[in-house]
Design an enzyme around this catalytic site. Structure first.
Site, short mmCIF file in Angstrom:
data_model
loop_
_atom_site.label_atom_id
_atom_site.label_comp_id
_atom_site.label_asym_id
_atom_site.label_seq_id
_atom_site.Cartn_x
_atom_site.Cartn_y
_atom_site.Cartn_z
N SER A 57 6.41 4.04 8.45
CA SER A 57 6.44 3.27 9.68
C SER A 57 7.26 3.98 10.73
O SER A 57 8.34 4.21 10.41
CB SER A 57 6.85 1.88 9.27
N ASN A 109 13.12 -0.29 -3.30
CA ASN A 109 13.64 0.54 -2.44
C ASN A 109 14.22 -0.14 -1.36
O ASN A 109 13.65 -1.32 -1.03
CB ASN A 109 12.60 1.57 -1.93
N LEU A 158 13.55 1.40 6.89
CA LEU A 158 12.66 1.80 8.15
C LEU A 158 13.17 3.01 8.98
O LEU A 158 13.17 2.78 10.15
CB LEU A 158 12.50 0.52 9.21
N CYS A 216 7.83 -5.54 6.13
CA CYS A 216 8.85 -4.91 5.43
C CYS A 216 9.94 -5.86 5.10
O CYS A 216 10.29 -6.35 5.83
CB CYS A 216 9.47 -3.97 6.40
N ASN A 241 2.49 -5.52 0.63
CA ASN A 241 3.68 -4.82 0.81
C ASN A 241 4.54 -5.15 -0.27
O ASN A 241 4.32 -6.02 -1.26
CB ASN A 241 4.42 -5.31 2.04
N THR A 242 5.64 -4.36 -0.37
CA THR A 242 6.73 -4.58 -1.66
C THR A 242 7.53 -6.08 -1.34
O THR A 242 7.29 -6.50 -0.22
CB THR A 242 7.92 -3.61 -1.33
N GLY A 289 5.51 -1.27 -7.58
CA GLY A 289 5.27 -0.38 -8.97
C GLY A 289 4.40 -1.42 -9.89
O GLY A 289 4.04 -2.42 -9.48
N GLY A 325 1.06 -1.46 -7.32
CA GLY A 325 1.15 -1.12 -8.81
C GLY A 325 0.05 -0.38 -9.28
O GLY A 325 -0.41 -0.53 -10.36
N GLY A 335 1.35 4.35 -3.78
CA GLY A 335 2.75 4.72 -3.18
C GLY A 335 3.31 5.14 -4.56
O GLY A 335 3.64 6.21 -4.79
#
Lengths: 296, 266
Positions: A43, A66, A70, A124, A184-185, A209, A236, A257
């Site tokens: 990003s 993580n 950004l 994010c 997103n995470t 994950g 994941g 990812g």
């Protein structure tokens, strides 16, 4: 046989997820050559950002946290990286973050010539005032999507977090975006007991994950049953079976990812080969499988 | 599931056993951990300050990293005392490649670039391989590890101001070397010095070399890509690159990526 159209054509339904190996044009080019059907860049925003202090990653039994924060060189400096990434011969989707509609239109106008599409990162989970906090404001998100749509005819995807994903997905459809990317995470945090402090330098992080898969599948499933625009699944995926599960839930394409950390860049070919073999055995086309298990 | 790259991302809390001053701006901290190979690095975490990669300069059951004070984080390392605790993630990265059939190796260092080369010299000697070292520094004040290298190798010392040894750049000393006798040349130092040394080596058509690069490593597990050198992710695939890898990615030679990911030409 694995060709997919999501506003542009990909030779297979795998994509590099944003945030992994996406700072440098050369590493993106390498991922493209490794077999990813499309690349989503790291990003970028209006201003250069250094990101968070380390540690920026934590390995967990169930996944990864993580807190890169950004970091990016600013969208103007990023143009060269996109040009290099294009040499990989795959569509390049530029991921953008920002806090106002004007910021998004400025970036889209500048980058449009080199990008094959845009992903709006309004989710994010580890930077204050950006990302997740933007998507908490539905009105602002709507304005951003509307403004982005006005500025380009190239495909635009909305990257969703867990918060308001259905509401935001519906707005994305109303605003004529091409698709949504879920998810997103997830917001995450750990405490280091020995040092009595947050384990991440940036304190707040995002969880990715294998542990994310069921959550992401639920979002993809819900979005597919509610929306007519494309749904791209992410969260994941570490094998061909995982990818197929997302496709049957309703994903037209999948992003990978954290899976790269477990399987290496070979994961793109692994997923592609698995899907090709599956289609051959089942004597069907990929599009027949999209949402096949979705009973609403 | 296990990460594929065996760069441990779990941190162990270790006690500083010893602190040694090497010169006016370089200190070595010693701690226990898994034995690394020369050229590998570890991520040093000082809680609430940050986490940065440091090359091992002493190798064994007790290892050490030698750190030049250049900013806030390195100042925090310099403030550590025996008995203090830090977090360490390592050994990470590939380390230098070494072949037992070699008979003579030339090491070329610029500044703190000598840090990972010192344990390499010791390893090469223990294998019966002759070592010569060209050590470059800005001035005599910056010199460290001189006696350590002299005990294991023939040393040529070069300073930019001529305050010790030959006056000039270490790449000029490399230019004066007859390279035929060496099975391998190993380079470590600042980017500009690396670029000059590679130029010298290539001009002499000498191709048996490897270089340890310094890149901005953030995650150490090949995720963020900040440390990339061309297509190579140096935190897991480096920091030591072969000539072939360097040539394939030569466009990033002399280019450093800042913490934001912006390219900066050295």
């Amino acid at each position: 046989m694995l060709e997919v159209f999501i506003g542009f054509t990909m030779d297979n339904p795998t994509m590099l997820a944003s945030g992994i190996l996406g700072v440098s044009g050369y590493t993106m080019r390498r991922v493209a050559k490794s077999g990813a059907g499309a690349i989503v860049t790291k990003s970028v925003g209006i201003q250069e950002r250094e990101g968070n202090p380390g540690p920026v990653v934590l390995e967990e039994e169930f996944g990864l946290i993580n807190s890169i924060g950004l970091s990016n060189p600013g969208y103007r400096k990023f143009l060269d990286e996109i040009r290099i990434a294009r040499e990989g011969g795959k569509p390049i989707v530029v991921s953008l973050f920002g806090s106002s509609p004007e910021e998004f239109s400025e970036m889209i106008n500048y980058l449009e010539g080199e990008a094959d599409g845009f992903e709006l990162n309004l989710s994010c989970p580890h930077v204050k005032g950006l990302g997740m906090e933007v998507s908490s404001d539905l009105e602002l998100s709507e304005e951003i999507m509307g403004e982005a749509r006005k500025n380009t005819r190239k495909p635009i995807f909305l990257k969703l977090g867990i918060k308001n994903y259905l509401e935001l997905g519906k707005i994305a459809e109303e605003k004529k975006l091409d698709g949504v990317v879920a998810i997103n995470t997830l917001p995450a945090l750990r405490i280091d007991l020995e040092f009595k402090c947050p384990s991440l330098g940036g304190v707040r992080g995002g969880l990715s994950g294998p542990c994310l898969k069921p959550v992401a599948l639920r979002c993809v499933y819900d979005l597919y049953s509610e929306l007519d625009i494309k749904v791209i699944g992410v969260g994941g995926i570490t094998s061909g079976e995982d990818a197929l599960e997302f496709i049957m839930a309703g994903a037209s394409a999948v992003q990978i990812g954290t899976g790269i950390l477990y399987k290496g860049l070979e994961i793109f070919k692994e997923v592609e080969n698995y899907l090709r073999e599956y289609l051959r055995k089942e004597k069907c086309a990929l599009e027949d499988l999209v949402g096949i298990a979705n009973v609403g | 599931m296990e990460l594929r790259f065996k760069c441990p991302s779990t941190r162990s809390k270790v006690m500083i056993l010893k602190v040694k001053r090497e010169n006016y701006k370089v200190k070595t901290i010693f701690f226990k951990g898994k034995t690394p190979n020369p050229g590998q690095y570890c991520m040093i975490w000082i809680p609430r300050k940050g986490e940065k990669p440091m090359a091992y300069s002493y190798i064994g059951r007790i290892s050490g990293v030698s750190v030049e004070k250049i900013g806030n984080f390195t100042a925090s390392i310099h403030a550590l005392k025996p008995g203090d605790y830090i977090g360490v993630r390592g050994p990470c990265g590939n380390g230098f490649s070494v072949k037992k059939e070699w008979s003579e190796v030339l090491l070329v260092s610029g500044g703190v670039g000598i840090a990972p080369l010192a344990p390499l010299a010791e390893k090469l000697r223990s294998m019966g391989i002759r070592v010569k070292t060209l050590m470059g520094f800005k001035t005599s004040k910056d010199v460290f590890f001189l006696d350590r290298l002299r005990s294991k190798s023939e040393v040529v010392i070069v300073t930019e101001d001529g305050s010790l040894g030959i006056k000039g750049l270490v790449s000029e000393a490399l230019h004066s070397e007859k390279l035929d006798q060496y099975d391998q040349v190993v380079v470590c130092g600042p980017e500009a010095m690396i670029v000059s040394c590679i130029e010298v080596l290539e001009n002499k058509n000498f191709t048996d070399y490897q270089v340890s690069f310094s890149r901005y490593m953030k995650c150490g597990i090949g995720l963020c890509g900040h440390c990339s050198f061309g297509e190579i992710v140096t935190c897991i695939e480096g920091p030591v690159l072969s000539r072939e890898e360097i040539m394939e990615n030569h466009q990033d030679l002399g280019v450093f990526r800042t913490s934001s990911g912006r390219r900066e030409i050295v």
